[in-house]
Design a protein around this motif. Sequence first.
Motif, PDB file in Angstrom:
ATOM      1  N   ALA A 193       0.835  -1.209   0.000  1.00 52.29           N
ATOM      2  CA  ALA A 193       0.000   0.000   0.000  1.00 52.29           C
ATOM      3  C   ALA A 193       0.866   1.254   0.000  1.00 52.29           C
ATOM      4  O   ALA A 193       0.577   2.233  -0.687  1.00 52.29           O
ATOM      5  N   ALA A 194       1.953   1.209   0.765  1.00 51.23           N
ATOM      6  CA  ALA A 194       2.844   2.378   0.861  1.00 51.23           C
ATOM      7  C   ALA A 194       3.525   2.661  -0.478  1.00 51.23           C
ATOM      8  O   ALA A 194       3.791   3.817  -0.813  1.00 51.23           O
ATOM      9  N   ARG A 195       3.812   1.608  -1.232  1.00 49.04           N
ATOM     10  CA  ARG A 195       4.445   1.807  -2.544  1.00 49.04           C
ATOM     11  C   ARG A 195       3.474   2.423  -3.538  1.00 49.04           C
ATOM     12  O   ARG A 195       3.853   3.220  -4.379  1.00 49.04           O
ATOM     13  N   GLN A 196       2.201   2.020  -3.421  1.00 55.41           N
ATOM     14  CA  GLN A 196       1.241   2.385  -4.462  1.00 55.41           C
ATOM     15  C   GLN A 196       0.551   3.736  -4.206  1.00 55.41           C
ATOM     16  O   GLN A 196       0.028   4.348  -5.126  1.00 55.41           O
ATOM     17  N   ALA A 234      10.178   6.273   2.611  1.00 56.22           N
ATOM     18  CA  ALA A 234      10.893   6.788   1.433  1.00 56.22           C
ATOM     19  C   ALA A 234      11.585   5.638   0.704  1.00 56.22           C
ATOM     20  O   ALA A 234      11.545   5.549  -0.530  1.00 56.22           O
ATOM     21  N   GLY A 235      12.216   4.731   1.470  1.00 56.13           N
ATOM     22  CA  GLY A 235      12.913   3.592   0.870  1.00 56.13           C
ATOM     23  C   GLY A 235      11.955   2.698   0.088  1.00 56.13           C
ATOM     24  O   GLY A 235      12.242   2.296  -1.039  1.00 56.13           O
ATOM     25  N   LEU A 236      10.817   2.401   0.684  1.00 57.92           N
ATOM     26  CA  LEU A 236       9.822   1.551   0.015  1.00 57.92           C
ATOM     27  C   LEU A 236       9.357   2.174  -1.289  1.00 57.92           C
ATOM     28  O   LEU A 236       9.098   1.483  -2.268  1.00 57.92           O
ATOM     29  N   ARG A 237       9.216   3.478  -1.278  1.00 57.91           N
ATOM     30  CA  ARG A 237       8.684   4.179  -2.440  1.00 57.91           C
ATOM     31  C   ARG A 237       9.756   4.559  -3.444  1.00 57.91           C
ATOM     32  O   ARG A 237       9.459   5.090  -4.516  1.00 57.91           O
ATOM     33  N   GLY A 238      11.032   4.325  -3.074  1.00 57.38           N
ATOM     34  CA  GLY A 238      12.119   4.682  -3.970  1.00 57.38           C
ATOM     35  C   GLY A 238      12.238   6.185  -4.171  1.00 57.38           C
ATOM     36  O   GLY A 238      12.578   6.655  -5.258  1.00 57.38           O
ATOM     37  N   GLU A 239      11.920   6.923  -3.113  1.00 52.82           N
ATOM     38  CA  GLU A 239      11.991   8.389  -3.199  1.00 52.82           C
ATOM     39  C   GLU A 239      13.086   8.896  -2.275  1.00 52.82           C
ATOM     40  O   GLU A 239      13.307   8.316  -1.204  1.00 52.82           O
ATOM     41  N   PRO A 240      13.741   9.983  -2.620  1.00 55.94           N
ATOM     42  CA  PRO A 240      14.694  10.576  -1.675  1.00 55.94           C
ATOM     43  C   PRO A 240      13.978  10.980  -0.378  1.00 55.94           C
ATOM     44  O   PRO A 240      12.830  11.433  -0.418  1.00 55.94           O
TER      45      PRO A 240
END
Length: 258
Positions: A193-196, A234-240
Motif C-alpha cells: 500500500a505504501a508503494r502504491q 521513502a525507501g519503500l517508495r524509492g523516493e529521496p
Amino acid sequence: MSLVDSHCHLDSPEFDPDREAVIERALEAGVEQMVAIGTGTGPPDLEAGIRLADKYPPFYATVGIHPHDAAKAAPADLERLTGLLQHPKVIAVGEIGLDYHYDFSPRDVQHSIFIEQMAIAAAAKKPIVIHTREAWEDTLALIEQYWKPNGLSGIMHCFSGGPLEAQRALDLGFYLSFGGIVTFPKAVEVHSAARQAPRDRILVETDAPYLAPVPKRGKRNEPALMIHTARRLAGLRGEPYDDLCRATTENFRRLLLN
Ligand SMILES: [Zn+2]
Ligand SMILES: [Zn+2]
C-alpha cells in the motif's frame, strides 16, 4: 528536513515524567509540528489535545470520542464537541471509527457515535481522523454512506490495510497516514500500500506512545522516532528522504491548515 507528526498521544501518562524533553527531542529531530489527538481517557474529558495545544506552540489538536469510549458518550458530550471545534488550534475530529479487535464498546453504539461525529465534523467542515481495527468493511461502508456525499476529506490513521483497502480509502478522498507498522518486516501488505499510494495523499505519524518503529519496536514511541518511519517509507517508495518529508508536510498543510 522538517516533518509533521500527524497523530500522537502526548497527553498519555507515560509522558508525565519527561514531556518537555520529548517535545525538545522532536524539534531537534526536525518534527516541527505535532497533532495532539484529543481522545484522552474518553468523555466527559474532551480536552486532552486542546490542553497540549494551548500550552505548547508546536501542537495542533483534534477533538473526538474514540470507538473504545463510545459507550461512555452522553448526548451532552456530543453537543460540546461542536463548541470545541471552534478552538483556533483544533483542526480535525478524531480519532473516530470502529474497533472490533477489542470491542470495548458494543458495535451498535460504536456505529452510532461514529455516525454522529461525522455529522458534527461535516457541519464544521473539518476533516475526520479514522481509527479502524478489524472493521474495514463496516468503516468504509459508513464513510461511504455518511461522509462521502459532503465532499470533505479525512485521514486513515496508522494505516494497517493492504492495497485493496488503500485504494478504497483513496477513492473516498482520504489520505493514508503511515506509522511504525511500515517499518515492521512482516507487514508486507502495508508495504504494498505504501508503494502504491500517490505522493500527494500520504502522511506520517507516530501514534506515540504506541507502535514504535524499528529499531525501537516494543519501546515507548515518541515523535522524534518518526524519522525511522519516514526513512523506511521513502525507501519503500524509492523516493529521496527529503522529497518524502517535503511531500508529507505539504499534504498535511493542504488537508488540515486551510
Ligand atoms: Zn488509533
Ligand atoms: Zn491514536
